[in-house]
Scaffold this active site. Structure first.
Site, PDB file in Angstrom:
ATOM      1  N   ASP A  46      48.628  32.277  26.336  1.00  0.00           N
ATOM      2  CA  ASP A  46      48.281  30.890  26.014  1.00  0.00           C
ATOM      3  C   ASP A  46      47.445  30.847  24.736  1.00  0.00           C
ATOM      4  OD1 ASP A  46      47.954  27.958  27.179  1.00  0.00           O
ATOM      5  OD2 ASP A  46      46.003  28.565  26.381  1.00  0.00           O
ATOM      6  N   TYR A  51      43.117  27.335  17.914  1.00  0.00           N
ATOM      7  CA  TYR A  51      42.423  28.617  18.106  1.00  0.00           C
ATOM      8  C   TYR A  51      42.494  29.495  16.849  1.00  0.00           C
ATOM      9  CZ  TYR A  51      42.991  27.368  23.104  1.00  0.00           C
ATOM     10  OH  TYR A  51      42.999  26.719  24.314  1.00  0.00           O
ATOM     11  N   LYS A  76      49.844  24.995  21.448  1.00  0.00           N
ATOM     12  CA  LYS A  76      49.471  23.581  21.594  1.00  0.00           C
ATOM     13  C   LYS A  76      49.358  22.931  20.220  1.00  0.00           C
ATOM     14  CE  LYS A  76      46.563  25.221  25.379  1.00  0.00           C
ATOM     15  NZ  LYS A  76      45.959  26.456  24.835  1.00  0.00           N
ATOM     16  N   HIS A 109      47.433  19.071  22.952  1.00  0.00           N
ATOM     17  CA  HIS A 109      46.165  19.691  23.358  1.00  0.00           C
ATOM     18  C   HIS A 109      45.214  18.703  24.052  1.00  0.00           C
ATOM     19  CE1 HIS A 109      43.747  23.503  22.164  1.00  0.00           C
ATOM     20  NE2 HIS A 109      43.269  23.008  23.289  1.00  0.00           N
ATOM     21  N   LEU A 191      37.796  30.930  35.211  1.00  0.00           N
ATOM     22  CA  LEU A 191      36.627  31.675  35.708  1.00  0.00           C
ATOM     23  C   LEU A 191      35.340  30.895  35.433  1.00  0.00           C
ATOM     24  CD1 LEU A 191      37.641  35.231  34.370  1.00  0.00           C
ATOM     25  CD2 LEU A 191      37.946  34.312  36.689  1.00  0.00           C
ATOM     26  N   ILE A 230      44.921  31.070  33.498  1.00  0.00           N
ATOM     27  CA  ILE A 230      45.031  31.830  32.229  1.00  0.00           C
ATOM     28  C   ILE A 230      43.656  32.350  31.815  1.00  0.00           C
ATOM     29  CG2 ILE A 230      47.156  30.863  31.274  1.00  0.00           C
ATOM     30  CD1 ILE A 230      45.380  28.682  29.901  1.00  0.00           C
ATOM     31  N   LYS A 232      40.623  34.490  30.213  1.00  0.00           N
ATOM     32  CA  LYS A 232      40.461  35.120  28.900  1.00  0.00           C
ATOM     33  C   LYS A 232      39.422  36.229  28.991  1.00  0.00           C
ATOM     34  CE  LYS A 232      37.507  35.169  25.240  1.00  0.00           C
ATOM     35  NZ  LYS A 232      36.062  35.007  25.120  1.00  0.00           N
ATOM     36  N   SER A 233      39.665  37.312  28.295  1.00  0.00           N
ATOM     37  CA  SER A 233      38.650  38.335  28.064  1.00  0.00           C
ATOM     38  C   SER A 233      39.091  39.129  26.852  1.00  0.00           C
ATOM     39  CB  SER A 233      38.508  39.259  29.284  1.00  0.00           C
ATOM     40  OG  SER A 233      37.601  40.295  28.963  1.00  0.00           O
ATOM     41  N   VAL A 234      38.123  39.720  26.146  1.00  0.00           N
ATOM     42  CA  VAL A 234      38.497  40.657  25.074  1.00  0.00           C
ATOM     43  C   VAL A 234      38.121  42.082  25.481  1.00  0.00           C
ATOM     44  CG1 VAL A 234      38.410  38.996  23.179  1.00  0.00           C
ATOM     45  CG2 VAL A 234      36.327  40.222  23.842  1.00  0.00           C
ATOM     46  N   ARG A 238      38.108  44.348  31.735  1.00  0.00           N
ATOM     47  CA  ARG A 238      38.184  43.028  32.392  1.00  0.00           C
ATOM     48  C   ARG A 238      39.589  42.441  32.306  1.00  0.00           C
ATOM     49  NH1 ARG A 238      32.700  39.962  30.401  1.00  0.00           N
ATOM     50  NH2 ARG A 238      31.291  40.789  31.994  1.00  0.00           N
ATOM     51  N   ASN A 242      41.344  41.413  35.693  1.00  0.00           N
ATOM     52  CA  ASN A 242      41.815  40.051  35.962  1.00  0.00           C
ATOM     53  C   ASN A 242      43.305  40.001  36.289  1.00  0.00           C
ATOM     54  OD1 ASN A 242      39.218  39.253  35.401  1.00  0.00           O
ATOM     55  ND2 ASN A 242      39.661  38.480  33.345  1.00  0.00           N
TER      56      ASN A 242
HETATM   57  P1  NAD Z   1      37.513  31.663  31.375  1.00  0.00           P
HETATM   58  O1  NAD Z   1      37.164  30.858  32.566  1.00  0.00           O
HETATM   59  O2  NAD Z   1      38.801  32.401  31.331  1.00  0.00           O
HETATM   60  O3  NAD Z   1      36.293  32.659  31.150  1.00  0.00           O
HETATM   61  C1  NAD Z   1      36.327  33.599  30.106  1.00  0.00           C
HETATM   62  C2  NAD Z   1      34.976  34.307  30.043  1.00  0.00           C
HETATM   63  O4  NAD Z   1      34.634  34.808  31.323  1.00  0.00           O
HETATM   64  C3  NAD Z   1      35.025  35.516  29.124  1.00  0.00           C
HETATM   65  O5  NAD Z   1      34.734  35.140  27.793  1.00  0.00           O
HETATM   66  C4  NAD Z   1      33.977  36.417  29.718  1.00  0.00           C
HETATM   67  O6  NAD Z   1      32.697  36.035  29.266  1.00  0.00           O
HETATM   68  C5  NAD Z   1      34.070  36.110  31.193  1.00  0.00           C
HETATM   69  N1  NAD Z   1      34.934  37.029  31.952  1.00  0.00           N
HETATM   70  C6  NAD Z   1      36.283  37.198  31.845  1.00  0.00           C
HETATM   71  N2  NAD Z   1      36.708  38.100  32.740  1.00  0.00           N
HETATM   72  C7  NAD Z   1      35.628  38.495  33.439  1.00  0.00           C
HETATM   73  C8  NAD Z   1      35.452  39.419  34.493  1.00  0.00           C
HETATM   74  N3  NAD Z   1      36.477  40.069  35.026  1.00  0.00           N
HETATM   75  N4  NAD Z   1      34.192  39.582  34.983  1.00  0.00           N
HETATM   76  C9  NAD Z   1      33.149  38.912  34.461  1.00  0.00           C
HETATM   77  N5  NAD Z   1      33.261  38.016  33.454  1.00  0.00           N
HETATM   78  C10 NAD Z   1      34.488  37.819  32.952  1.00  0.00           C
HETATM   79  O7  NAD Z   1      37.311  30.694  30.114  1.00  0.00           O
HETATM   80  P2  NAD Z   1      38.112  30.152  28.862  1.00  0.00           P
HETATM   81  O8  NAD Z   1      38.363  31.194  27.856  1.00  0.00           O
HETATM   82  O9  NAD Z   1      37.361  28.933  28.460  1.00  0.00           O
HETATM   83  O10 NAD Z   1      39.522  29.686  29.469  1.00  0.00           O
HETATM   84  C11 NAD Z   1      40.651  30.528  29.548  1.00  0.00           C
HETATM   85  C12 NAD Z   1      41.747  30.048  28.637  1.00  0.00           C
HETATM   86  O11 NAD Z   1      42.073  28.694  28.920  1.00  0.00           O
HETATM   87  C13 NAD Z   1      41.352  30.005  27.157  1.00  0.00           C
HETATM   88  O12 NAD Z   1      41.315  31.283  26.574  1.00  0.00           O
HETATM   89  C14 NAD Z   1      42.427  29.115  26.614  1.00  0.00           C
HETATM   90  O13 NAD Z   1      43.648  29.829  26.491  1.00  0.00           O
HETATM   91  C15 NAD Z   1      42.524  28.064  27.719  1.00  0.00           C
HETATM   92  N6  NAD Z   1      41.691  26.870  27.434  1.00  0.00           N
HETATM   93  C16 NAD Z   1      42.328  25.706  27.161  1.00  0.00           C
HETATM   94  C17 NAD Z   1      41.591  24.560  26.905  1.00  0.00           C
HETATM   95  C18 NAD Z   1      42.307  23.272  26.637  1.00  0.00           C
HETATM   96  O14 NAD Z   1      41.668  22.313  26.201  1.00  0.00           O
HETATM   97  N7  NAD Z   1      43.598  23.203  26.881  1.00  0.00           N
HETATM   98  C19 NAD Z   1      40.198  24.601  26.889  1.00  0.00           C
HETATM   99  C20 NAD Z   1      39.552  25.803  27.185  1.00  0.00           C
HETATM  100  C21 NAD Z   1      40.316  26.933  27.460  1.00  0.00           C
END
Ligand code: NAD
Length: 276
Positions: A46, A51, A76, A109, A191, A230, A232-234, A238, A242
């Site tokens: 995604d 982004y 998006k 979006h 998350l 969906i 996210k992590s880098v 993790r 996930n």
């Molecule tokens: P998320 O809920 O996926 O949380 C990501 C964060 O959680 C990471 O940066 C890290 O700090 C932590 N994390 C990840 N894996 C972990 C683990 N196993 N243990 C502990 N901590 C962990 O948040 P997000 O990135 O805001 O959302 C995920 C995806 O949703 C985004 O990357 C994007 O693709 C999408 N998104 C879309 C919109 C939209 O407006 N459509 C807005 C926000 C996000």
């Protein structure tokens, strides 16, 4: 790698229930993170024009050697590109940055209600779908009132609405609307952005009970609740953690405990008020 369940969208297309999100990941880092995710087994990615990492994402997709038909790529439309002609131009630019000839899912979006362009924008999405350049079209951050307006003025029911959704913000009204209208609910920030949610005692206790991590039981909640998530992590460990959520199941007590965590509080913007 077929252990990820999929959901059938309202036009018959299959979408993996677990994908990988790349918000806030710089372009070069996105290449590494997406490559790690693909190695771990994710097939759904995604991204978004906003982004600024479609190129980095596309590079990882190309380098993976995974056949295109096994991938599910979502991008998006950026908020500044709404309107019929601007949308068609922006879509071309996204495809070219991704290095693809089609996406699997294209989303608006944000509705940006004060701009009043999302109906015209969606009509351009219908053309993109008809031209076979997106296998499915949908929206993100649309409230039921915005979906109602689309239903009255356009022909194709959105396949997906991607909304903020996690145990502390469960969005019952939107989910009920989606179910009634055959729209798949996709959870962003599944998350809770890794903030307080993963330390909530109920979540920690459920994780201990299953000998899993808090993130894994939260993702399990998403899967068993029936929507797409969906995370996210880098961090490679993790990213793999996930994805490792298919070897156990939450029981009725766990699901009831999760249901009680809803606080109705957003982490992100309110779609009625975001206009730029
Ligand atoms: P998320 O809920 O996926 O949380 C990501 C964060 O959680 C990471 O940066 C890290 O700090 C932590 N994390 C990840 N894996 C972990 C683990 N196993 N243990 C502990 N901590 C962990 O948040 P997000 O990135 O805001 O959302 C995920 C995806 O949703 C985004 O990357 C994007 O693709 C999408 N998104 C879309 C919109 C939209 O407006 N459509 C807005 C926000 C996000």
């Amino acid at each position: 790698m077929s252990k990820v369940p999929s959901l059938t969208l309202n036009n018959g297309i299959e979408m993996p229930q677990l994908g990988f999100g790349v918000w806030q990941v710089p372009d070069d880092e996105a290449t590494r993170a997406v490559a790690t995710a693909l190695e771990a087994g994710y097939r759904s990615i995604d991204t978004a024009s906003l982004y600024a990492n479609e190129e980095g994402t596309g590079r990882a997709l190309a380098a993976s050697g995974i056949p295109r038909e096994e991938l599910f790529v979502t991008t998006k439309l950026g908020n500044g590109d709404q309107g019929y002609d601007a949308t068609l131009r922006a879509f071309d630019a996204s495809l070219s940055r991704l290095g693809l000839d089609h996406v699997d899912l294209y989303l608006i979006h944000w509705p940006l209600p004060a701009k009043d362009l999302y109906v015209d924008t969606y009509k351009a999405f219908e053309k993109i779908l008809a031209d076979g350049r997106a296998r499915a079209i949908g929206v993100s951050n649309f409230l039921p009132e915005h979906l109602e307006r689309l239903a009255g003025e356009t022909s194709v029911v959105p396949a997906v609405n991607q909304i903020e959704l996690h145990p502390q913000f469960q969005q019952a009204a939107s989910r009920a609307y989606h179910t009634e209208h055959s729209i798949v609910t996709e959870a962003w920030s599944p998350l809770g952005q890794g903030k307080g949610l993963l330390e909530v005692p109920t979540v920690v206790a459920i994780a201990r009970k299953h000998e899993r991590t808090p993130a894994q039981v939260v993702l399990r909640w998403h899967l068993q609740t029936g929507h797409v998530a969906i995370p996210k992590s880098v961090t490679p460990s993790r990213i793999r953690e996930n994805f490792d959520v298919f070897g156990f199941e939450l029981d009725g007590d766990d699901l009831a405990a999760f249901a009680a965590l809803d606080e109705g509080r957003r982490l992100g913007g309110d779609p009625a008020k975001v206009n730029g």
